[in-house]
Design a protein around this motif. Structure first.
Motif, PDB file in Angstrom:
ATOM      1  N   GLY A   1      45.384  40.140  32.515  1.00  0.00           N
ATOM      2  CA  GLY A   1      45.002  40.551  33.848  1.00  0.00           C
ATOM      3  C   GLY A   1      45.180  42.048  34.034  1.00  0.00           C
ATOM      4  N   PRO A   2      44.815  42.581  35.200  1.00  0.00           N
ATOM      5  CA  PRO A   2      44.939  44.013  35.464  1.00  0.00           C
ATOM      6  C   PRO A   2      46.356  44.548  35.298  1.00  0.00           C
ATOM      7  CG  PRO A   2      43.559  42.962  37.125  1.00  0.00           C
ATOM      8  CD  PRO A   2      44.164  41.865  36.319  1.00  0.00           C
ATOM      9  N   SER A   3      47.360  43.695  35.538  1.00  0.00           N
ATOM     10  CA  SER A   3      48.761  44.133  35.427  1.00  0.00           C
ATOM     11  C   SER A   3      49.422  43.640  34.141  1.00  0.00           C
ATOM     12  CB  SER A   3      49.557  43.643  36.639  1.00  0.00           C
ATOM     13  OG  SER A   3      49.002  44.140  37.842  1.00  0.00           O
TER      14      SER A   3
ATOM     15  N   ARG B   1      45.430  35.791  32.309  1.00  0.00           N
ATOM     16  CA  ARG B   1      44.409  35.273  33.201  1.00  0.00           C
ATOM     17  C   ARG B   1      43.413  34.452  32.389  1.00  0.00           C
ATOM     18  NH1 ARG B   1      47.704  36.134  36.300  1.00  0.00           N
ATOM     19  NH2 ARG B   1      47.652  37.412  38.194  1.00  0.00           N
TER      20      ARG B   1
ATOM     21  N   THR C   1      37.367  43.000  24.155  1.00  0.00           N
ATOM     22  CA  THR C   1      37.642  43.023  25.591  1.00  0.00           C
ATOM     23  C   THR C   1      36.526  42.307  26.356  1.00  0.00           C
ATOM     24  OG1 THR C   1      36.459  45.099  26.029  1.00  0.00           O
ATOM     25  CG2 THR C   1      38.768  45.276  25.332  1.00  0.00           C
TER      26      THR C   1
ATOM     27  N   SER D   1      34.612  43.904  31.774  1.00  0.00           N
ATOM     28  CA  SER D   1      35.333  44.748  32.734  1.00  0.00           C
ATOM     29  C   SER D   1      36.518  45.471  32.098  1.00  0.00           C
ATOM     30  CB  SER D   1      35.809  43.904  33.918  1.00  0.00           C
ATOM     31  OG  SER D   1      36.632  42.832  33.481  1.00  0.00           O
TER      32      SER D   1
ATOM     33  N   LEU E   1      39.152  44.063  30.187  1.00  0.00           N
ATOM     34  CA  LEU E   1      40.394  43.320  29.986  1.00  0.00           C
ATOM     35  C   LEU E   1      40.464  42.819  28.541  1.00  0.00           C
ATOM     36  CD1 LEU E   1      40.437  41.218  33.286  1.00  0.00           C
ATOM     37  CD2 LEU E   1      41.519  43.423  32.864  1.00  0.00           C
TER      38      LEU E   1
ATOM     39  N   ASP F   1      35.777  38.495  39.762  1.00  0.00           N
ATOM     40  CA  ASP F   1      35.402  38.984  38.442  1.00  0.00           C
ATOM     41  C   ASP F   1      35.503  37.880  37.395  1.00  0.00           C
ATOM     42  OD1 ASP F   1      34.401  40.929  36.770  1.00  0.00           O
ATOM     43  OD2 ASP F   1      36.362  41.722  36.222  1.00  0.00           O
TER      44      ASP F   1
END
Length: 279
Positions: free
Chosen positions: A126-128, A132, A148, A151, A153, A204
């Motif tokens: 995930g972004p952090s 996910r 990746t 987006s 990730l 997303d």
């Protein structure tokens, strides 16, 4: 009268939210792996109306006995209870790109208790940095050779680690084994949820668990069968024609509530300006 305002307003809000949900489905009709949202609209508890009156008794003193006359029930409005993704398998489209991978459900059982739908997902960061899940297999390689998502990730292997390659010359078999120019590299991480409806949609194409814990590996889950297919993508499962029809229905329901609201407004205006006027 005021109850009518609240009832009509709740109907307009519910249809507005349903229209927004359907518009989002339509906007993602061409997004790989997108799962269309479904809404559940419920009614608030109904109220039982009674009229307070009295019954005259023909006696010498003219007795009046108070009583209630039942008029009937009245709805107090509706609301959108929840939005649930439809995890039905989307169509598979060939792209011919090595970095595109599709998940194909073969036998994915549910939890057997409430009939909830089971599903398998790619695991990504995930972004952090947390784990996910996604059905979108439209992958790519970044400048450092890491696999990746579109987006940016990182795609994870079955050990929860990032996958780094030396080139886009690699193959992925049906069991998720990724083989590069120098031999076997990794196995794509695939997670399994026996109740996909309990996952929280983040946008997303990403999902997360309610409690923040990671989903178990689909490779180790008993009875779970699936295939991975390189060079193919799972398309969105949005039914465009059905969504357009539902949007028109929601719009007409909103418009009908709007007209009722205008009628209430005119009645209130007449009551305030004309009733009780001394001519």
């Amino acid at each position: 009268m005021f109850k009518g305002f609240y009832t009509v307003a709740s109907g307009m809000l519910a249809q507005q939210r349903r229209t927004e949900m359907l518009s989002n489905n339509m906007a993602n009709a061409n997004t790989p792996g997108f799962k269309a949202d479904q809404s559940a609209i419920r009614s608030f508890p109904e109220m039982l109306l009674q009229r307070m009156d009295q019954q005259s008794i023909p006696t010498e003193k003219g007795l009046n006995i108070p009583g209630n006359t039942t008029i009937g029930s009245i709805s107090t409005g509706v609301y959108m209870q929840e939005v649930i993704p439809n995890f039905l398998q989307g169509d598979i489209k060939e792209t011919g790109l090595n970095t595109d991978v599709s998940l194909i459900n073969v036998n994915v059982p549910d939890n057997g208790e409430d009939g909830a739908v089971g599903s398998v997902f790619f695991t990504v960061t995930g972004p952090s940095g947390e784990e996910r899940y996604t059905r979108n297999g439209n992958f790519t390689l970044d400048g450092a050779g890491y696999l990746t998502t579109a987006s940016g990730l990182y795609v994870l292997n079955d050990a929860g680690q990032q996958i780094q390659l030396t080139s886009d010359d690699f193959s992925i078999n049906e069991e998720g084994i990724l083989t590069g120019a120098n031999g076997e590299v990794a196995r794509l991480g695939v997670a399994y949820s026996d109740n996909a409806n309990s996952l929280i949609k983040e946008g997303d194409g990403l999902y997360r668990t309610e409690d923040g814990n990671n989903l178990p590996s689909a490779y180790l889950a008993g009875g779970v069968q699936f295939n991975l297919q390189q060079g193919f993508l799972e398309r969105s499962n949005v039914d465009v024609s059905r969504t357009m029809t539902d949007m028109m229905t929601a719009y007409r329901a909103f418009e009908a509530n709007q007209k009722v609201l205008q009628a209430y407004d005119r009645s209130m205006e007449k009551a305030a300006n004309e009733v009780g006027r001394i001519g």
